[in-house]
Design an enzyme around this catalytic site. Sequence first.
Site, PDB file in Angstrom:
ATOM      1  N   SER A 114     -15.983 -28.085  -8.395  1.00 14.74           N
ATOM      2  CA  SER A 114     -15.166 -29.287  -8.505  1.00 14.74           C
ATOM      3  C   SER A 114     -15.156 -30.049  -7.175  1.00 14.74           C
ATOM      4  O   SER A 114     -16.193 -30.497  -6.710  1.00 14.74           O
ATOM      5  CB  SER A 114     -13.758 -28.928  -8.975  1.00 14.74           C
ATOM      6  OG  SER A 114     -13.136 -30.035  -9.599  1.00 14.74           O
ATOM      7  N   LYS A 166       7.621 -45.597 -15.943  1.00 13.28           N
ATOM      8  CA  LYS A 166       8.105 -45.201 -14.619  1.00 13.28           C
ATOM      9  C   LYS A 166       8.381 -43.700 -14.531  1.00 13.28           C
ATOM     10  O   LYS A 166       8.250 -43.111 -13.450  1.00 13.28           O
ATOM     11  CB  LYS A 166       9.380 -45.995 -14.279  1.00 13.28           C
ATOM     12  CG  LYS A 166       9.830 -45.835 -12.835  1.00 13.28           C
ATOM     13  CD  LYS A 166       8.746 -46.289 -11.856  1.00 13.28           C
ATOM     14  CE  LYS A 166       9.186 -46.120 -10.419  1.00 13.28           C
ATOM     15  NZ  LYS A 166       8.117 -46.467  -9.478  1.00 13.28           N
TER      16      LYS A 166
END
Length: 296
Positions: A114, A166
């Site tokens: 990765s 949010k």
Amino acid sequence: MKKRPFLMASMTIGAIFLFFLLVVFTAGIFSGRTVVVPVGKKIGILEVYGTIIDAQKLIEQIGEFRDSAVIKAVVLRIDSPGGGVAPSQEIHAELLKLAKEKPLVVSMGAIAASGGYYLAVAGERLFANPGSITGSIGVIMSFPDFRELMGKIGVKTEVVKSGQFKDIGSPSREFTDLDRELLQGMIDDVHAQFVQAISEGRNLPVDRLRPFVDGRIFTGRQALEIGLVDELGTFNDAIDYAAKVSGVGEKPDLVYPDPGRENFIEKLIQGAANRYLGVDVSRKPMIGPQYLWQGY
């Protein structure tokens, strides 16, 4: 001497200073690491061990090797499952600058997956052991869900927010379809950045890479077959190659970065917490998308 306390104090301080120098020099010898002397031609060794969380220290080390006149090539030793997206990208960018000025050779240890592989593709030649774990070309985000637990203990939250996204990822509410769509779009974009970096670093078309960039892992030998690495070999093989292409010659001097001064009290607390409580307080939490293999 009793009548000359200043002289006695000066001699004591001088003795302590000489003892300190002797300890540092001896530690350098027995650790197998070269004490940096600004003469001759040397190969710099950069090490990436563990999860990639903070880029600053390694970036400073890269800059030191890039600017050093005696460092003729650099070997990047990677033993990492990856880490945060932004730190991986910052280090990768600095490695590319280094590679433009002097040879950068990569040696994979047990794992370079990765984000660890993201760093590797900045090198001009990639060495892997046959059993090294690499690949895991993907991006991941995970969010805990505490709703059931909170219900059992009678805890609930009230949220006031300026927009519907949010509090996205909050452990106290269920994901909506729009939440998933937004986060998936972000993950796909970061993944595309990863694939593009590999395409440019390995000189492979994106279409050729596409079957292998779904997060799967490879052994070093498998990675060689599909072009993700250049050669099967050890750390010493990578050093020999770097010495050859840089003209340093056989048995080159190896230079490791100065570890710098560390906060003794902080290290003491971290060591005690790790030993007696089983808690690693030195690790910082990672927020957001990650180039991280989580298969272990």
